[in-house]
Design an enzyme around this catalytic site. Structure first.
Site, short mmCIF file in Angstrom:
data_model
loop_
_atom_site.label_atom_id
_atom_site.label_comp_id
_atom_site.label_asym_id
_atom_site.label_seq_id
_atom_site.Cartn_x
_atom_site.Cartn_y
_atom_site.Cartn_z
N LYS A 122 9.10 -7.91 -2.22
CA LYS A 122 9.03 -6.57 -1.58
C LYS A 122 10.03 -5.59 -1.47
O LYS A 122 9.88 -4.59 -2.07
CB LYS A 122 8.67 -6.93 -0.20
CG LYS A 122 8.21 -5.49 0.70
CD LYS A 122 7.26 -4.62 0.04
CE LYS A 122 7.19 -3.34 0.81
NZ LYS A 122 6.12 -2.37 0.13
N LEU A 147 0.69 -1.37 0.07
CA LEU A 147 -0.01 0.01 -0.10
C LEU A 147 1.01 1.32 0.10
O LEU A 147 1.95 1.12 0.57
CB LEU A 147 -0.84 0.08 1.38
CG LEU A 147 -0.49 0.04 2.61
CD1 LEU A 147 0.10 1.64 3.02
CD2 LEU A 147 -1.42 -0.22 3.50
N CYS A 194 9.76 4.09 3.94
CA CYS A 194 9.90 2.66 3.46
C CYS A 194 11.20 2.82 2.55
O CYS A 194 12.23 2.15 2.60
CB CYS A 194 8.82 2.21 2.56
SG CYS A 194 7.60 1.78 3.62
N GLY A 251 11.40 15.28 -8.29
CA GLY A 251 11.18 16.01 -6.83
C GLY A 251 12.40 16.30 -6.34
O GLY A 251 13.56 16.32 -6.83
N ARG A 256 8.67 10.96 8.34
CA ARG A 256 9.67 10.30 8.51
C ARG A 256 10.60 10.29 7.25
O ARG A 256 10.04 9.93 6.38
CB ARG A 256 8.83 8.56 9.03
CG ARG A 256 8.62 8.42 10.22
CD ARG A 256 8.07 6.91 10.29
NE ARG A 256 7.00 6.74 9.44
CZ ARG A 256 6.18 5.37 9.69
NH1 ARG A 256 6.93 4.45 10.52
NH2 ARG A 256 5.26 5.42 8.89
N GLY A 311 11.87 9.64 -0.44
CA GLY A 311 12.00 9.74 1.02
C GLY A 311 10.86 8.82 1.70
O GLY A 311 10.27 7.79 0.93
P1 NAD Z 1 4.13 2.29 12.12
O1 NAD Z 1 5.24 3.00 12.97
O2 NAD Z 1 3.39 3.18 11.66
O3 NAD Z 1 3.35 1.28 12.91
C1 NAD Z 1 3.93 0.36 13.84
C2 NAD Z 1 3.02 0.30 14.94
O4 NAD Z 1 3.59 -0.84 15.86
C3 NAD Z 1 2.76 1.25 15.83
O5 NAD Z 1 1.51 1.78 16.17
C4 NAD Z 1 3.49 0.93 17.11
O6 NAD Z 1 2.94 1.44 18.52
C5 NAD Z 1 3.19 -0.63 17.01
N1 NAD Z 1 4.18 -1.46 17.76
C6 NAD Z 1 5.50 -1.36 17.98
N2 NAD Z 1 6.03 -2.32 18.96
C7 NAD Z 1 4.97 -3.34 18.98
C8 NAD Z 1 4.71 -4.50 20.03
N3 NAD Z 1 5.64 -4.73 20.60
N4 NAD Z 1 3.48 -4.78 20.43
C9 NAD Z 1 2.41 -4.08 19.81
N5 NAD Z 1 2.57 -2.99 18.79
C10 NAD Z 1 3.78 -2.48 18.57
O7 NAD Z 1 5.00 1.54 11.13
P2 NAD Z 1 4.29 1.18 9.53
O8 NAD Z 1 4.51 2.53 8.64
O9 NAD Z 1 3.01 0.62 9.60
O10 NAD Z 1 5.28 0.10 8.97
C11 NAD Z 1 5.25 -1.26 9.56
C12 NAD Z 1 5.99 -2.22 8.67
O11 NAD Z 1 5.36 -2.13 7.35
C13 NAD Z 1 7.36 -1.71 8.52
O12 NAD Z 1 8.11 -3.11 8.31
C14 NAD Z 1 7.25 -1.22 7.12
O13 NAD Z 1 8.52 -1.31 6.27
C15 NAD Z 1 6.20 -1.87 6.41
N6 NAD Z 1 5.64 -1.14 5.31
C16 NAD Z 1 5.36 0.15 5.54
C17 NAD Z 1 4.42 0.62 4.33
C18 NAD Z 1 4.38 2.43 4.77
O14 NAD Z 1 3.85 2.90 3.86
N7 NAD Z 1 4.18 2.70 5.73
C19 NAD Z 1 3.96 0.11 3.23
C20 NAD Z 1 4.60 -1.08 3.25
C21 NAD Z 1 5.22 -1.99 4.40
#
Ligand code: NAD
Length: 492
Positions: A238, A187, A294, A287, A377, A291
């Site tokens: 990925k 996503l 990810c 751009g 971020r 950043g």
């Molecule tokens: P995020 O920081 O927005 O969310 C992570 C959540 O995990 C937070 O709410 C945090 O409080 C919670 N958390 C941390 N430790 C915990 C624990 N021990 N128990 C319960 N909850 C806990 O991160 P994100 O952007 O959603 O990314 C999550 C993963 O998905 C990463 O590996 C990222 O690389 C991947 N990802 C992110 C995106 C994106 O667009 N943000 C897209 C694809 C994949």
């Protein structure tokens, strides 16, 4: 068991007009009628930018979803139906799930997994000191939930993790009666809801093909193509996807630099490229550099993964280096633009080290890494703003997602500055106020609202009518007619 990759078409098998489970009844959902298959009990651990849309989508598809997060404030907000991030229509989708009784939020991972058939791990995997992905959050959750899992539970790793992480999770869980499956997420922030409801593909990787197929079946209502692979292949897909996107962005930024050198216009070059379906228009916009949460960490992690495996991914290193150059190119454009406004003896004559631009004031429009999200971020906008501040420039930022309390005048951008620190990054309440007395304005995030501002008012607020448009968002002819000096990226 090794599993060969298999592509399935979701859809017909998913229940068609028959409805089962507790999903929204026909006509109840503002998102259209979901195709529901069999209903399962799912836990989602970590309700951030990925976990929350994932959980809300699974609830929409009719599954019974319990979300556990370590952040009590976030859980309390979500229990009240308030979404803590900026993401279009996500709150609506979450509230639908809650109203249907399919979506609940609890404090902590262990509390969420009791009775779950599937547990999605959606916790952070930040960049480690050596560029590798830091698996400590994933490992901590695996250790926490292990004693609470029912036999037969499938753990679904949605966090972006290096090749081999499925085995790491298995080892930490220390349970032979549960399966671990990789299900990378694709996503995009800003369009997370449509991306989750209508994904372009679902990738599930596991050595146990039956477990992978069961995870794929959870998403059958989305009708997305389902690709089942082994775990290492899913994890590689990925990283390769994000590396490709980053490379495409670096490529178009390099082409924009070439355009500047040869006197071509990158907008027309992109039109000429993008109509070729082999190339396409997506991710072909110059751009200030790429950043977000990810691309920077995932590209560096892939370089590291390759190194560990004995492959020098010099091609990807080049894309990363080009990106760093892009931040500097934008900073140089801004400094060159404000130099004429500086007192004699200052400015970019030769060295442009820290402090050379002391006294210069620049307005920055946009701080988030892209429009449609509040995510700061690794934002290229913040990177450019901080590099300007390091050069002695006072940066006055405005971003629609950074709120300034009424009457405060300005606010330090959370996480990046304190009000009195040198190089402080201050946000102002609106785009015009940020421009007041500034020697130039730089467009750093492509928020649509910037296109519709009153540019005569902007001109009158600025000390000098100078626009550096690092997103090529504005119409150069239009602003030049109003007396602005306009500098874009690769544009005449
Ligand atoms: P995020 O920081 O927005 O969310 C992570 C959540 O995990 C937070 O709410 C945090 O409080 C919670 N958390 C941390 N430790 C915990 C624990 N021990 N128990 C319960 N909850 C806990 O991160 P994100 O952007 O959603 O990314 C999550 C993963 O998905 C990463 O590996 C990222 O690389 C991947 N990802 C992110 C995106 C994106 O667009 N943000 C897209 C694809 C994949």
């Amino acid at each position: 068991m090794s599993v060969s990759s298999t592509l399935f078409a979701h859809g017909g098998e998913a229940g068609g007009p028959e409805r089962s489970g507790t999903g929204p009844a026909p006509g109840e959902s503002a998102f259209g009628r979901p195709l529901t298959g069999s209903v399962h009990t799912v836990a989602v651990i970590g309700v951030g930018y990925v976990g929350l849309p994932t959980a809300a989508t699974l609830a929409y598809l009719g599954h019974r979803v319990t979300c556990g997060d370590a952040d009590p404030a976030k859980v309390a907000m979500l229990q009240r139906g308030e979404v803590p991030i900026v993401e279009e229509r996500l709150e609506e989708l979450v509230r639908e799930g809650q109203a249907a009784g399919n979506l609940t939020f609890v404090q902590g991972a262990a509390a969420a997994v009791t009775g779950a058939e599937f547990v999605f791990l959606c916790v952070p995997t930040p960049q480690g000191d050596d560029g590798s992905a830091d698996l400590s959050y994933v490992e901590a959750v695996a250790a926490e939930i292990s004693p609470h899992l029912a036999p037969g539970t499938v753990i679904v790793n949605k966090s972006t993790v290096p090749v081999g992480s499925t085995l790491v999770v298995e080892r930490v869980l220390g349970r032979t009666d549960v399966k671990v499956v990789s299900n990378p997420e694709f996503l995009r922030e800003g369009t997370a809801v449509p991306d989750s409801l209508h994904p372009e593909r679902i990738v599930v990787g596991a050595d146990d093909q039956a477990a992978a197929a069961r995870v794929g079946e959870l998403f059958s209502g989305t009708q997305a193509p389902l690709l089942i692979t082994d775990a290492a292949t899913a994890e590689t897909i990925k990283y390769a996807s994000n590396a490709f996107l980053a490379t495409k962005l670096s490529f178009v930024n390099a082409v924009a630099s070439l355009c500047e050198a040869v006197g071509a216009d990158v907008r027309d070059v992109i039109l000429g490229l993008g109509y070729d379906r082999r190339i396409g228009f997506e991710y072909l916009k110059p751009g200030p550099g790429w950043g977000g949460s990810c691309l920077p960490k995932d590209t560096r992690a892939l370089v590291h993964i390759a190194e560990q495996a004995g492959y020098d991914f010099s091609f990807l290193k080049g894309a990363i280096a080009t990106n760093d150059e892009q931040f500097e190119r934008v900073v140089a454009k801004v400094l060159a633009a404000v130099a004429p406004s500086l007192p004699d003896g200052e400015g970019p004559a030769g060295d442009t080290g820290a402090g050379d631009f002391g006294g210069a004031v620049v307005a920055a429009w946009g701080l988030t890494f892209k429009a449609g999200t509040d995510d700061l971020r690794n934002s290229p906008a913040v990177e450019v703003a901080l590099r300007l501040a390091e050069g002695g420039v006072e940066v006055r930022a405005y971003d629609p997602t950074v709120s300034v309390p009424e009457g405060a005048g300005s606010v330090a951008v959370p996480g990046f500055a304190t009000p009195d620190a040198p190089g402080s990054l201050l946000a102002y309440p609106d785009a015009y106020t940020a421009c007041q007395g500034a020697s130039a304005v730089v467009v750093l995030t492509e928020w649509d609202e910037f296109r519709w501002l009153d540019f005569a008012k902007v001109r009158d607020a600025l000390a000098a009518p100078v626009i550096v448009d690092a997103r090529n968002l504005l119409d150069p002819a239009q602003v030049r007619r109003l007396g602005f000096s306009y500098v874009g990226i690769g544009r005449r």
